[in-house]
Motif scaffolding. Structure first.
Motif, PDB file in Angstrom:
ATOM      1  N   GLY A   1      14.257  16.820   5.953  1.00  0.00           N
ATOM      2  CA  GLY A   1      14.074  17.994   5.111  1.00  0.00           C
ATOM      3  C   GLY A   1      14.988  18.033   3.905  1.00  0.00           C
ATOM      4  N   PRO A   2      14.798  19.042   3.071  1.00  0.00           N
ATOM      5  CA  PRO A   2      15.524  19.115   1.804  1.00  0.00           C
ATOM      6  C   PRO A   2      17.017  19.387   1.938  1.00  0.00           C
ATOM      7  CG  PRO A   2      14.170  21.072   2.120  1.00  0.00           C
ATOM      8  CD  PRO A   2      13.836  20.111   3.230  1.00  0.00           C
ATOM      9  N   GLN A   3      17.478  19.987   3.035  1.00  0.00           N
ATOM     10  CA  GLN A   3      18.897  20.288   3.144  1.00  0.00           C
ATOM     11  C   GLN A   3      19.745  19.028   3.187  1.00  0.00           C
ATOM     12  OE1 GLN A   3      16.702  21.089   5.571  1.00  0.00           O
ATOM     13  NE2 GLN A   3      17.577  20.817   7.589  1.00  0.00           N
ATOM     14  N   PHE A   4      19.132  17.872   3.466  1.00  0.00           N
ATOM     15  CA  PHE A   4      19.893  16.631   3.510  1.00  0.00           C
ATOM     16  C   PHE A   4      19.763  15.823   2.230  1.00  0.00           C
ATOM     17  CE2 PHE A   4      19.396  17.595   8.019  1.00  0.00           C
ATOM     18  CZ  PHE A   4      20.708  17.487   8.415  1.00  0.00           C
ATOM     19  N   ASP A   5      18.895  16.280   1.308  1.00  0.00           N
ATOM     20  CA  ASP A   5      18.781  15.597   0.025  1.00  0.00           C
ATOM     21  C   ASP A   5      20.080  15.767  -0.734  1.00  0.00           C
ATOM     22  OD1 ASP A   5      16.225  14.881   0.637  1.00  0.00           O
ATOM     23  OD2 ASP A   5      15.261  16.398  -0.626  1.00  0.00           O
ATOM     24  N   HIS A   6      20.515  14.750  -1.365  1.00  0.00           N
ATOM     25  CA  HIS A   6      21.741  14.845  -2.144  1.00  0.00           C
ATOM     26  C   HIS A   6      21.686  13.880  -3.312  1.00  0.00           C
ATOM     27  CE1 HIS A   6      22.454  11.607   0.721  1.00  0.00           C
ATOM     28  NE2 HIS A   6      23.271  11.087  -0.175  1.00  0.00           N
ATOM     29  N   GLN A   7      22.468  14.161  -4.304  1.00  0.00           N
ATOM     30  CA  GLN A   7      22.569  13.304  -5.463  1.00  0.00           C
ATOM     31  C   GLN A   7      23.675  12.289  -5.194  1.00  0.00           C
ATOM     32  OE1 GLN A   7      21.125  13.771  -8.728  1.00  0.00           O
ATOM     33  NE2 GLN A   7      19.728  15.337  -8.036  1.00  0.00           N
ATOM     34  N   VAL A   8      23.413  11.058  -5.501  1.00  0.00           N
ATOM     35  CA  VAL A   8      24.436  10.037  -5.367  1.00  0.00           C
ATOM     36  C   VAL A   8      25.222  10.038  -6.664  1.00  0.00           C
ATOM     37  CG1 VAL A   8      24.895   7.600  -5.029  1.00  0.00           C
ATOM     38  CG2 VAL A   8      22.991   8.677  -3.831  1.00  0.00           C
ATOM     39  N   SER A   9      26.522  10.270  -6.538  1.00  0.00           N
ATOM     40  CA  SER A   9      27.343  10.289  -7.763  1.00  0.00           C
ATOM     41  C   SER A   9      27.772   8.878  -8.104  1.00  0.00           C
ATOM     42  CB  SER A   9      28.552  11.198  -7.575  1.00  0.00           C
ATOM     43  OG  SER A   9      29.283  10.805  -6.446  1.00  0.00           O
ATOM     44  N   THR A  10      27.787   8.603  -9.389  1.00  0.00           N
ATOM     45  CA  THR A  10      28.170   7.246  -9.840  1.00  0.00           C
ATOM     46  C   THR A  10      29.476   7.250 -10.570  1.00  0.00           C
ATOM     47  OG1 THR A  10      26.838   7.550 -11.827  1.00  0.00           O
ATOM     48  CG2 THR A  10      25.835   6.390  -9.983  1.00  0.00           C
TER      49      THR A  10
ATOM     50  N   ASP B   1      12.430  10.749   6.082  1.00  0.00           N
ATOM     51  CA  ASP B   1      12.899  11.651   5.045  1.00  0.00           C
ATOM     52  C   ASP B   1      12.261  13.028   5.211  1.00  0.00           C
ATOM     53  OD1 ASP B   1      14.429  12.228   2.700  1.00  0.00           O
ATOM     54  OD2 ASP B   1      12.555  12.170   1.549  1.00  0.00           O
ATOM     55  N   ASP B   2      10.976  13.053   5.554  1.00  0.00           N
ATOM     56  CA  ASP B   2      10.291  14.328   5.776  1.00  0.00           C
ATOM     57  C   ASP B   2      10.879  15.083   6.965  1.00  0.00           C
ATOM     58  OD1 ASP B   2       8.611  13.876   3.653  1.00  0.00           O
ATOM     59  OD2 ASP B   2       6.938  13.158   4.875  1.00  0.00           O
ATOM     60  N   LEU B   3      11.292  14.359   7.993  1.00  0.00           N
ATOM     61  CA  LEU B   3      11.874  15.009   9.169  1.00  0.00           C
ATOM     62  C   LEU B   3      13.212  15.657   8.847  1.00  0.00           C
ATOM     63  CD1 LEU B   3      11.284  12.500  12.092  1.00  0.00           C
ATOM     64  CD2 LEU B   3      10.262  14.745  11.805  1.00  0.00           C
TER      65      LEU B   3
ATOM     66  N   LYS C   1       0.826  -1.210   0.000  1.00  0.00           N
ATOM     67  CA  LYS C   1       0.000   0.000   0.000  1.00  0.00           C
ATOM     68  C   LYS C   1       0.864   1.266   0.000  1.00  0.00           C
ATOM     69  CE  LYS C   1      -4.008  -2.025   2.385  1.00  0.00           C
ATOM     70  NZ  LYS C   1      -4.844  -1.975   3.591  1.00  0.00           N
ATOM     71  N   ALA C   2       2.019   1.195   0.660  1.00  0.00           N
ATOM     72  CA  ALA C   2       2.901   2.361   0.759  1.00  0.00           C
ATOM     73  C   ALA C   2       3.844   2.484  -0.441  1.00  0.00           C
ATOM     74  CB  ALA C   2       3.721   2.277   2.051  1.00  0.00           C
ATOM     75  N   GLY C   3       3.919   1.434  -1.208  1.00  0.00           N
ATOM     76  CA  GLY C   3       4.807   1.460  -2.363  1.00  0.00           C
ATOM     77  C   GLY C   3       6.272   1.343  -1.985  1.00  0.00           C
ATOM     78  N   VAL C   4       6.547   0.612  -0.904  1.00  0.00           N
ATOM     79  CA  VAL C   4       7.924   0.388  -0.467  1.00  0.00           C
ATOM     80  C   VAL C   4       8.190  -1.107  -0.438  1.00  0.00           C
ATOM     81  CG1 VAL C   4       8.043   2.528   0.883  1.00  0.00           C
ATOM     82  CG2 VAL C   4       7.331   0.405   2.010  1.00  0.00           C
ATOM     83  N   GLY C   5       9.461  -1.477  -0.358  1.00  0.00           N
ATOM     84  CA  GLY C   5       9.793  -2.885  -0.418  1.00  0.00           C
ATOM     85  C   GLY C   5      10.209  -3.508   0.903  1.00  0.00           C
ATOM     86  N   SER C   6      10.422  -2.676   1.929  1.00  0.00           N
ATOM     87  CA  SER C   6      10.923  -3.236   3.188  1.00  0.00           C
ATOM     88  C   SER C   6      10.639  -2.284   4.351  1.00  0.00           C
ATOM     89  CB  SER C   6      12.439  -3.462   3.092  1.00  0.00           C
ATOM     90  OG  SER C   6      13.096  -2.201   3.000  1.00  0.00           O
ATOM     91  N   ARG C   7      10.927  -2.793   5.519  1.00  0.00           N
ATOM     92  CA  ARG C   7      10.798  -2.002   6.747  1.00  0.00           C
ATOM     93  C   ARG C   7      11.715  -0.780   6.684  1.00  0.00           C
ATOM     94  NH1 ARG C   7      11.279  -3.986  12.763  1.00  0.00           N
ATOM     95  NH2 ARG C   7      10.742  -5.940  11.823  1.00  0.00           N
ATOM     96  N   THR C   8      12.913  -0.970   6.154  1.00  0.00           N
ATOM     97  CA  THR C   8      13.879   0.129   6.058  1.00  0.00           C
ATOM     98  C   THR C   8      13.346   1.239   5.161  1.00  0.00           C
ATOM     99  OG1 THR C   8      15.661  -1.468   6.350  1.00  0.00           O
ATOM    100  CG2 THR C   8      16.274   0.688   5.491  1.00  0.00           C
ATOM    101  N   GLU C   9      12.781   0.868   4.033  1.00  0.00           N
ATOM    102  CA  GLU C   9      12.219   1.868   3.119  1.00  0.00           C
ATOM    103  C   GLU C   9      11.012   2.563   3.753  1.00  0.00           C
ATOM    104  OE1 GLU C   9      11.465   0.459  -0.876  1.00  0.00           O
ATOM    105  OE2 GLU C   9      13.360  -0.640  -0.891  1.00  0.00           O
ATOM    106  N   LEU C  10      10.231   1.805   4.507  1.00  0.00           N
ATOM    107  CA  LEU C  10       9.079   2.394   5.201  1.00  0.00           C
ATOM    108  C   LEU C  10       9.557   3.433   6.216  1.00  0.00           C
ATOM    109  CD1 LEU C  10       5.968   2.294   5.724  1.00  0.00           C
ATOM    110  CD2 LEU C  10       6.476   0.613   7.511  1.00  0.00           C
ATOM    111  N   ALA C  11      10.563   3.080   7.009  1.00  0.00           N
ATOM    112  CA  ALA C  11      11.108   4.015   7.996  1.00  0.00           C
ATOM    113  C   ALA C  11      11.696   5.229   7.292  1.00  0.00           C
ATOM    114  CB  ALA C  11      12.159   3.324   8.857  1.00  0.00           C
TER     115      ALA C  11
END
Length: 181
Positions: free
Chosen positions: A172-181, A168-170, A153-163
């Motif tokens: 906030g955007p200042q911690f969003d980052h791009q993962v470089s490959t 992620d909302d807590l 229902k949540a569209g996640v695959g595991s407990r970790t993704e659910l958490a």
């Protein structure tokens, strides 16, 4: 520790009483000998004992007053910390209620049942499927099925993704980052 502090305090008090006794008896002896007409030379040992015990008493009084000032400062700091903690605790409770309301909105959006909501909350608290089953007085298999239903229902695959979804909302955007490959 309190017994040790109490014992040390008792020992200091006992020593102070002893010094006060020596000071008092030396003072009385000096006065009586002086009144009897004795010379200062003959009273030298009594005078030295009087002076020494007087100095020790002065040191005790000075230390006692310093301790009382320090204790008053500590009490003031403690009261200030208690006030700050009470304000922080109140703010934390408000924030927690607000976040629970946000979580409930998401639960409603996902159309989670009351049982599924309970399972999510316990999963987020880090409980195992077995612990959740025991608390809910159900089988572990039932909890696993409810968790799978929540993940779907949540569209996640595991407990970790659910958490992560909730935290992620807590963060906030200042911690969003791009993962470089």
């Amino acid at each position: 520790m309190i017994d040790t502090i109490g014992q040390a305090s008792f020992q200091r008090t006992l020593f102070a009483v002893f010094v006060l006794f020596v000071f008092g008896t030396s003072g009385i002896e000096v006065v009586l000998e002086f009144a009897a007409g004795e010379t200062l030379d003959s009273m030298a040992d009594d005078l030295l004992r009087l002076i020494f015990s007087g100095v020790v008493l002065l040191v005790f009084v000075r230390d006692y007053l310093a301790q009382q000032r320090a204790l008053a400062d500590l009490r003031g700091q403690l009261e200030m910390a208690r006030g700050q903690l009470a304000r922080f605790d109140t703010q934390s409770q408000i924030i927690a209620r607000q976040y629970r309301a946000v979580m409930q909105q998401q639960f409603d959006a996902w159309r989670l049942t009351a049982s599924e909501q309970d399972v999510v909350l316990m999963l987020l608290k880090g409980l195992s499927f077995r612990e959740i089953a025991k608390l809910r007085e159900t089988r572990e298999k039932t909890v696993r099925q409810q968790a799978s239903s929540v993940y779907q229902k949540a569209g996640v695959g595991s407990r970790t993704e659910l958490a992560a979804w909730f935290f992620d909302d807590l963060l906030g955007p200042q911690f969003d980052h791009q993962v470089s490959t």
